[in-house]
Motif scaffolding. Structure first.
Motif, mmCIF file in Angstrom:
data_model
loop_
_atom_site.group_PDB
_atom_site.id
_atom_site.type_symbol
_atom_site.label_atom_id
_atom_site.label_comp_id
_atom_site.label_asym_id
_atom_site.label_seq_id
_atom_site.Cartn_x
_atom_site.Cartn_y
_atom_site.Cartn_z
ATOM 1 N N ALA A 31 55.791 95.079 2.962
ATOM 2 C CA ALA A 31 54.795 94.740 3.972
ATOM 3 C C ALA A 31 53.389 94.663 3.400
ATOM 4 C CB ALA A 31 54.819 95.770 5.108
ATOM 5 N N ARG A 32 53.114 95.482 2.394
ATOM 6 C CA ARG A 32 51.729 95.663 1.971
ATOM 7 C C ARG A 32 51.586 95.529 0.458
ATOM 8 N NH1 ARG A 32 47.660 99.667 4.763
ATOM 9 N NH2 ARG A 32 45.900 99.531 3.336
ATOM 10 N N VAL A 33 50.447 95.010 0.027
ATOM 11 C CA VAL A 33 50.169 94.901 -1.405
ATOM 12 C C VAL A 33 49.916 96.286 -1.982
ATOM 13 C CG1 VAL A 33 49.215 92.580 -1.170
ATOM 14 C CG2 VAL A 33 47.694 94.563 -1.044
ATOM 15 N N THR A 34 49.926 96.386 -3.307
ATOM 16 C CA THR A 34 49.674 97.667 -3.958
ATOM 17 C C THR A 34 48.193 98.054 -3.814
ATOM 18 O OG1 THR A 34 49.123 96.652 -6.075
ATOM 19 C CG2 THR A 34 51.460 97.139 -5.651
ATOM 20 N N PRO A 35 47.881 99.359 -3.929
ATOM 21 C CA PRO A 35 46.470 99.770 -3.864
ATOM 22 C C PRO A 35 45.600 99.063 -4.894
ATOM 23 C CG PRO A 35 47.903 101.683 -3.666
ATOM 24 C CD PRO A 35 48.790 100.523 -4.002
ATOM 25 N N GLU A 36 46.143 98.829 -6.096
ATOM 26 C CA GLU A 36 45.361 98.152 -7.132
ATOM 27 C C GLU A 36 45.042 96.716 -6.712
ATOM 28 O OE1 GLU A 36 48.206 99.755 -7.621
ATOM 29 O OE2 GLU A 36 47.459 101.556 -8.651
ATOM 30 N N HIS A 37 46.024 96.020 -6.157
ATOM 31 C CA HIS A 37 45.798 94.650 -5.713
ATOM 32 C C HIS A 37 44.844 94.602 -4.531
ATOM 33 C CE1 HIS A 37 49.724 92.878 -7.629
ATOM 34 N NE2 HIS A 37 48.818 93.256 -8.517
ATOM 35 N N GLU A 38 44.968 95.576 -3.635
ATOM 36 C CA GLU A 38 44.057 95.601 -2.491
ATOM 37 C C GLU A 38 42.627 95.854 -2.949
ATOM 38 O OE1 GLU A 38 43.444 97.969 1.764
ATOM 39 O OE2 GLU A 38 45.341 98.135 0.667
ATOM 40 N N ARG A 39 42.463 96.737 -3.926
ATOM 41 C CA ARG A 39 41.125 97.019 -4.430
ATOM 42 C C ARG A 39 40.547 95.803 -5.148
ATOM 43 N NH1 ARG A 39 38.358 101.067 -2.635
ATOM 44 N NH2 ARG A 39 39.897 102.654 -3.198
ATOM 45 N N ASP A 40 41.375 95.115 -5.923
ATOM 46 C CA ASP A 40 40.898 93.932 -6.643
ATOM 47 C C ASP A 40 40.638 92.757 -5.711
ATOM 48 O OD1 ASP A 40 41.084 95.290 -9.017
ATOM 49 O OD2 ASP A 40 43.036 94.465 -9.566
ATOM 50 N N GLY A 41 41.341 92.723 -4.606
ATOM 51 C CA GLY A 41 41.222 91.600 -3.683
ATOM 52 C C GLY A 41 42.451 90.725 -3.738
ATOM 53 N N LEU A 42 42.860 90.211 -2.591
ATOM 54 C CA LEU A 42 44.083 89.421 -2.516
ATOM 55 C C LEU A 42 43.914 88.021 -3.084
ATOM 56 C CD1 LEU A 42 44.735 91.832 -0.677
ATOM 57 C CD2 LEU A 42 45.951 90.258 0.827
ATOM 58 N N ASP A 43 42.673 87.557 -3.224
ATOM 59 C CA ASP A 43 42.469 86.240 -3.828
ATOM 60 C C ASP A 43 43.027 86.209 -5.238
ATOM 61 O OD1 ASP A 43 41.174 85.703 -1.495
ATOM 62 O OD2 ASP A 43 39.223 85.291 -2.387
ATOM 63 N N VAL A 44 42.732 87.233 -6.017
ATOM 64 C CA VAL A 44 43.191 87.300 -7.402
ATOM 65 C C VAL A 44 44.650 87.718 -7.478
ATOM 66 C CG1 VAL A 44 42.886 88.475 -9.598
ATOM 67 C CG2 VAL A 44 40.889 87.728 -8.316
#
Length: 577
Positions: free
Chosen positions: A419-432
């Motif tokens: 359901a959800r992206v990883t904390p690292e991906h969320e912190r970096d932003g979903l665009d990247v």
């Protein structure tokens, strides 16, 4: 009604002409509704952080790309089968549309309604939902969740068949609940299942403001949606030419008094929604919040969409006003009491506003008993008491169905970790992390910006005659600094817009009525490389031009430059400078 005009043509010719004109009108309003996707894209992009803009835009495009095919192959048939199972009758994908020449156009008209319900959800789960989970949910919403809701209210195959909730007395003219309510409730449920964005809530339960990156985009999207909404409501109402009269050899215009009433109700609801949200925002925060005004316009539109053809002008004014007024209150309740992170306020805009309009419309029903008078047609109130029960029942049934279906889908995704992206991906932003793009590459990534940290050198560089003078100053002092630098003969300079913090006190900002601390202030960075001109003279010139005597005037740094090279000539060292 305009008097019928007899024409010297066969009945067949007139019927063909009427069908063609109605077909053209149906296509125009369908295209208007499709254009609302641009509004949703801009509205949502403006309300998320810059690192998630491309993700939001992609979701809006994929909502259409995935949903339209699914609705064609599965969804429309499900809607008819629901009607057939509940009220009887044969089911084929297009049996409810009547004249064969209209079948495919009216299928498309139905499809853009379905896609509107689907795209609403993306704003609620912005910034943390996996793209694959959102696309899968869009598939299921277009295939099953929305078609079942629509089948209960609108689609009943077979001649003279009436959908179940409509047969019980429930009325929803243009989708205040079937489209917007379903989308808003689905968005709230999905946001609840998936959880809040990182840093939204503190350990003590208090919430933090995470402002969106562009108020301009949000307002532009709002106005595009308002424009498309006339296709949504008026398109549902209008028949340009009466095909029944044309079949009898008479060219007769449709009921434009009725169509005009729908257009008027739509416009009044839009305006009063903004006023209602503005008034409550002013009461709650002491300021008229721009985003609440924008969201209030949409809430007012949603409020009158369900009962557009059923209410008096006073009803349009009051329902629009109340739908806008509930917006800040419901958003605050969802965020602070329920602790659900509804990023784009999809539930108070689409969910609760749609419910409210349909439940209270009997207070201003055109079929009601007038109470008061003289202000507008129908009086101050025009109560149809018998309509309350069916409206409450219909809203409850559609809400329960949407919550259960959405919770099952997103709960399943969550259970398997999809359901959800990883904390690292969320912190970096979903665009990247989800798309590999940076929406604003020219401006750099916010994570690499500095805010006044120390500068270090290794202490072993031999003294060079080339110096770089870097200054961070107030933007309004740039003109004075440039003049001072010209006076001392500084050969060149580079200016960059930056933000930072230092001794200047923090200030307060506001996002959807809530204050937050702004500790990064807008500045300009001036870089000046010199060789023959003493660096000390450049420092004095900058200080003279930038000094106001107040905290926040900035700082100046002098750094040694190992070498320089002029691109055009190839000169190096001091000659290059």
């Amino acid at each position: 009604m305009i008097d019928a005009v007899a024409l010297e043509a066969t009945a067949s010719d007139l019927e063909t002409l009427a069908t063609g004109m109605n077909l053209m009108w149906a296509l125009v309003v369908t295209f208007l509704i499709f254009f609302m996707h641009a509004g949703f894209a801009m509205l949502e992009a403006g309300q998320v952080r810059s690192k998630n803009v491309a993700n939001q835009l992609t979701k809006n495009m994929l909502t259409w790309a995935v949903g339209i095919g699914v609705f064609f192959l599965i969804g429309m048939g499900i809607s008819n089968n629901v009607g057939a199972a509940l009220v009887g009758g044969d089911s084929t994908p297009l049996t409810m549309f009547g004249a064969e020449s209209f079948d495919w156009v009216m299928w498309l008209f139905s499809a853009v309604f379905a896609m509107t319900a689907a795209t609403i959800v993306s704003g609620a789960v912005a910034g943390r939902a996996k793209l694959r989970a959102y696309v899968a949910y869009t598939f299921l919403l277009a295939a099953v969740i929305y078609p079942v809701a629509a089948g209960l209210v609108w689609y009943a195959p077979g001649e003279n068949a009436v959908p179940l909730l409509t047969d019980l007395g429930f009325a929803d003219f243009a989708g205040g609940m079937v489209v917007h309510g379903v989308g808003g409730v689905a968005g709230l449920t999905a946001a609840w299942i998936i959880g809040a964005r990182m840093d939204k809530y503190n350990d003590d339960g208090s919430s933090n403001v995470i402002p969106g990156h562009s108020m301009t985009f949000a307002v532009l999207g709002t106005l595009i949606l308002c424009f498309g909404w006339f296709g949504f409501n008026v398109g549902t109402a209008a028949t340009v030419i009466d095909p029944g009269a044309a079949a009898e050899g008479v060219f007769q215009l449709g009921d434009f008094g009725y169509v005009g009433s729908v257009a008027m109700v739509t416009a009044l609801g839009m305006g009063m929604g903004a006023i209602g949200a503005s008034a409550v925002s002013l009461y709650m925060n002491g300021k008229v919040d721009t985003l609440y005004v924008a969201n209030g316009m949409l809430a007012g539109l949603v409020g009158v969409t369900g009962p557009t053809d059923l209410i008096t002008p006073m009803g349009a004014l009051m329902i629009g006003l109340l739908a806008g007024a509930q917006l800040p209150l419901v958003f605050s309740f969802v965020e602070k009491t329920l602790k659900i992170d509804d990023v784009c306020a999809v539930f108070p805009v689409h969910g609760s506003a749609g419910m409210l309009g349909l439940i209270i419309y009997p207070l201003w029903s055109i079929e009601g008993t007038a109470i008061g008078g003289g202000l507008v047609a129908g009086g101050i109130l025009s109560i149809e008491a018998s309509a309350f029960g069916p409206q409450i029942l219909g809203v409850a049934v559609l809400t329960i169905w949407t919550v259960l279906a959405t919770a099952a889908v997103w709960g399943g995704f969550k259970a398997i970790g999809q359901a959800r992206v990883t904390p690292e991906h969320e912190r970096d932003g979903l665009d990247v992390s989800e798309h590999g793009v940076d929406t604003y590459p020219e401006f750099g990534r916010p994570e690499v910006a500095t805010d006044g940290g120390e500068l270090y050198t290794d202490g072993g560089v031999e003294e060079t005659p080339i110096k770089m003078v870097t200054a961070i100053v107030r933007p309004d002092r740039l003109g004075a600094v440039k003049k001072s630098l010209a006076d001392v003969g500084a050969p060149s300079l580079t200016v960059t817009n930056v933000s930072g913090r230092g001794s200047q006190p923090a200030k307060k900002g506001q996002w959807r009525g809530e204050e937050y601390t702004v500790d990064l202030h807008q500045k300009v960075k001036i870089e000046c490389v010199v060789a023959d001109v003493p660096a000390a003279d450049v420092v004095d010139a900058i200080r003279e031009g930038a000094n106001t005597g107040e905290p926040g005037d900035g700082k100046i740094f002098v750094l040694p430059v190992e070498d320089a090279c002029q691109v055009r000539t190839g000169d190096t060292g001091p000659e290059a400078v």
